[in-house]
Design an enzyme around this catalytic site. Structure first.
Site, mmCIF file in Angstrom:
data_model
loop_
_atom_site.group_PDB
_atom_site.id
_atom_site.type_symbol
_atom_site.label_atom_id
_atom_site.label_comp_id
_atom_site.label_asym_id
_atom_site.label_seq_id
_atom_site.Cartn_x
_atom_site.Cartn_y
_atom_site.Cartn_z
ATOM 1 N N CYS A 249 46.393 48.985 27.055
ATOM 2 C CA CYS A 249 45.990 49.449 28.274
ATOM 3 C C CYS A 249 46.311 50.896 28.394
ATOM 4 C CB CYS A 249 47.333 48.782 29.099
ATOM 5 S SG CYS A 249 47.292 47.061 29.472
ATOM 6 N N GLU B 120 33.956 50.753 26.261
ATOM 7 C CA GLU B 120 34.747 49.712 25.221
ATOM 8 C C GLU B 120 35.425 48.676 25.669
ATOM 9 O OE1 GLU B 120 36.546 53.702 22.745
ATOM 10 O OE2 GLU B 120 37.843 53.032 24.261
ATOM 11 N N SER C 286 47.682 46.960 40.156
ATOM 12 C CA SER C 286 48.351 47.713 39.382
ATOM 13 C C SER C 286 49.045 48.562 40.276
ATOM 14 C CB SER C 286 47.314 48.830 38.581
ATOM 15 O OG SER C 286 46.429 47.798 37.819
ATOM 16 N N GLU D 140 37.148 51.212 37.651
ATOM 17 C CA GLU D 140 37.923 50.467 38.702
ATOM 18 C C GLU D 140 36.678 49.307 39.127
ATOM 19 O OE1 GLU D 140 40.836 50.069 40.437
ATOM 20 O OE2 GLU D 140 39.540 48.777 41.638
HETATM 21 N N1 SAH Z 1 41.352 50.380 37.334
HETATM 22 C C1 SAH Z 1 41.875 48.968 37.149
HETATM 23 C C2 SAH Z 1 41.685 48.427 35.694
HETATM 24 C C3 SAH Z 1 41.997 49.212 34.629
HETATM 25 S S1 SAH Z 1 43.186 49.679 34.040
HETATM 26 C C4 SAH Z 1 43.314 48.997 37.214
HETATM 27 O O1 SAH Z 1 43.830 50.064 37.829
HETATM 28 O O2 SAH Z 1 43.970 47.948 37.363
HETATM 29 C C5 SAH Z 1 44.050 48.291 33.346
HETATM 30 C C6 SAH Z 1 45.739 48.509 33.522
HETATM 31 O O3 SAH Z 1 46.124 49.280 32.547
HETATM 32 C C7 SAH Z 1 46.187 48.824 34.688
HETATM 33 O O4 SAH Z 1 47.390 48.203 35.382
HETATM 34 C C8 SAH Z 1 46.819 50.257 34.418
HETATM 35 O O5 SAH Z 1 47.648 50.955 35.475
HETATM 36 C C9 SAH Z 1 47.331 50.084 33.134
HETATM 37 N N2 SAH Z 1 47.528 51.458 32.151
HETATM 38 C C10 SAH Z 1 46.685 52.355 32.406
HETATM 39 N N3 SAH Z 1 47.192 53.577 31.687
HETATM 40 C C11 SAH Z 1 48.258 52.941 30.910
HETATM 41 C C12 SAH Z 1 49.067 53.478 29.724
HETATM 42 N N4 SAH Z 1 48.852 54.679 29.358
HETATM 43 N N5 SAH Z 1 50.060 52.627 29.458
HETATM 44 C C13 SAH Z 1 50.153 51.079 30.056
HETATM 45 N N6 SAH Z 1 49.480 50.830 31.097
HETATM 46 C C14 SAH Z 1 48.528 51.714 31.537
#
Ligand code: SAH
Length: 346
Positions: free
Chosen positions: A339, A94, A220, A166
């Site tokens: 996110c 997506e 993150s 990732e």
């Molecule tokens: N793997 C990468 C990019 C994908 S996640 C990373 O970890 O940065 C993109 C962002 O969304 C990350 O900061 C992650 O921690 C956040 N995220 C994941 N699940 C979430 C949720 N349920 N609510 C809010 N943010 C979330």
């Protein structure tokens, strides 16, 4: 028996030029085809109108163009668009278009599924199936650029690698895709408008620093206390905060680029003053910005958004220590495009 045709976009420009020379044609033909494949995003060889019919047939006999297909497009009430993107082998990822007043941001995926195991993220529940190829990443960007022009009358302005996967676990392909996105022979976008978001793979962060990449880095973090971080992001036991911090110090020493942290504040997990102080201590070594993201629930209720007073406590603590902080509201929640929600319903 037919031999398996190669994916033409796996070839570099030089390889394509050489291919034409081997065929007894001019190297320049390679440039023309390359332009069709990348800048003009041709989906089939017949679209290449300045190439002779015979040459197009010859290409057809030797190669395929593995283009993505936007299977389904959903629009949120806030204007956010989510694309379900089908890959040539049938797998689906997506990507999201996020419009703001004067920007359009593309949030793209780098892997099918994810190999990390963040307990609050829907994508983590899908096993990592495979890495995306550079062209599959590039195509997501092109699709969103087209949608931005169509629905918002302006080109795409920013890209964040915050979709599924990732990016630093698929670093080579992400880098190749960014090369194409920023090249005048691709989309010609500035690398300053691209942010790669990672849960933190220290070795690759150092490699990026050595290569002096020009795009931004977001981490993150979610907790600056090892035990807490490991409990919500188990891979932290492999890449503990000490190693992450050391890699980030190296990154800053090389690039002098501000570091952005993404951070969700959850009830009972990291909503204390002690947790906020640990965050300050972790990121104080370099100019930093903390994006506090709203939690997007992924069904089972194990994680809950902290009270707004806890978010305010974080804001005050960070500001008092000279750290820039923004509190971001989520977009596209109604279509599971926010996110951590990608793949929630499929
Ligand atoms: N793997 C990468 C990019 C994908 S996640 C990373 O970890 O940065 C993109 C962002 O969304 C990350 O900061 C992650 O921690 C956040 N995220 C994941 N699940 C979430 C949720 N349920 N609510 C809010 N943010 C979330």
């Amino acid at each position: 028996m037919e031999t398996k045709k190669r994916d033409i976009r796996a070839l570099t420009k030089d390889q394509l030029r050489n291919f034409f020379v081997e065929q007894g044609d001019k190297p320049f033909r390679g440039n023309q085809v390359y332009e069709w494949l990348w800048q003009k995003s041709a989906h089939d060889f017949d679209a290449m109108t300045n190439i002779s019919k015979e040459t197009r047939q010859m290409l057809e006999d030797n190669f395929v163009i593995n283009h993505i297909r936007v299977d389904q497009m959903q629009r949120s009430s806030d204007g956010t668009i989510k694309n379900a993107v089908r890959l040539h082998d049938g797998l689906v990822v997506e990507s999201v278009l996020i419009p703001t007043e004067n920007r359009t941001t593309a949030c793209v995926s780098s892997q099918v599924g994810c190999s990390l195991d963040c307990r609050f993220c829907a994508t983590a529940r899908l096993k990592r199936m495979r890495n995306l190829n550079p062209d599959e990443i590039y195509d997501q960007v092109v699709a969103i650029d087209n949608e931005s022009r169509l629905y918002f009358d302006r080109p795409l302005s920013n890209i964040v690698f915050m979709g599924m996967g990732e990016p630093l676990m698929n670093y080579n392909n992400v880098l190749k895709a960014i090369d194409k996105i920023t090249s005048p022979e691709g989309l010609g976008m500035s690398p300053k408008r691209i942010v790669v978001s990672t849960s933190g793979v220290p070795k690759i962060i150092k490699k990026m620093a050595d290569e002096e990449v020009k795009f931004g880095l977001a981490v993150s973090l979610h907790s600056a206390i090892d035990e807490v971080r490991t409990s919500i992001m188990p891979f932290n036991s492999t890449f503990p905060l000490k190693d992450l911090r050391e890699a980030l110090e190296y990154w800053y020493s090389k690039t002098k680029n501000r570091i952005t942290y993404e951070y969700v504040v959850w009830k009972g997990i990291n909503d204390t003053q002690e947790a906020a102080d640990a965050l300050v201590k972790f990121c104080k070594f370099a100019p930093s910005k903390v994006n506090i993201i709203e939690y997007n629930p992924i069904d089972d209720g194990e994680f809950q958004q902290a009270h707004s007073s806890a978010v305010e406590m974080y804001q005050n603590t960070l500001e008092r220590n000279g750290i820039t902080v923004t509190v971001r509201r989520s977009r596209g929640k109604d279509i599971d495009a926010a996110c951590g929600q990608l793949a929630n319903k499929s």
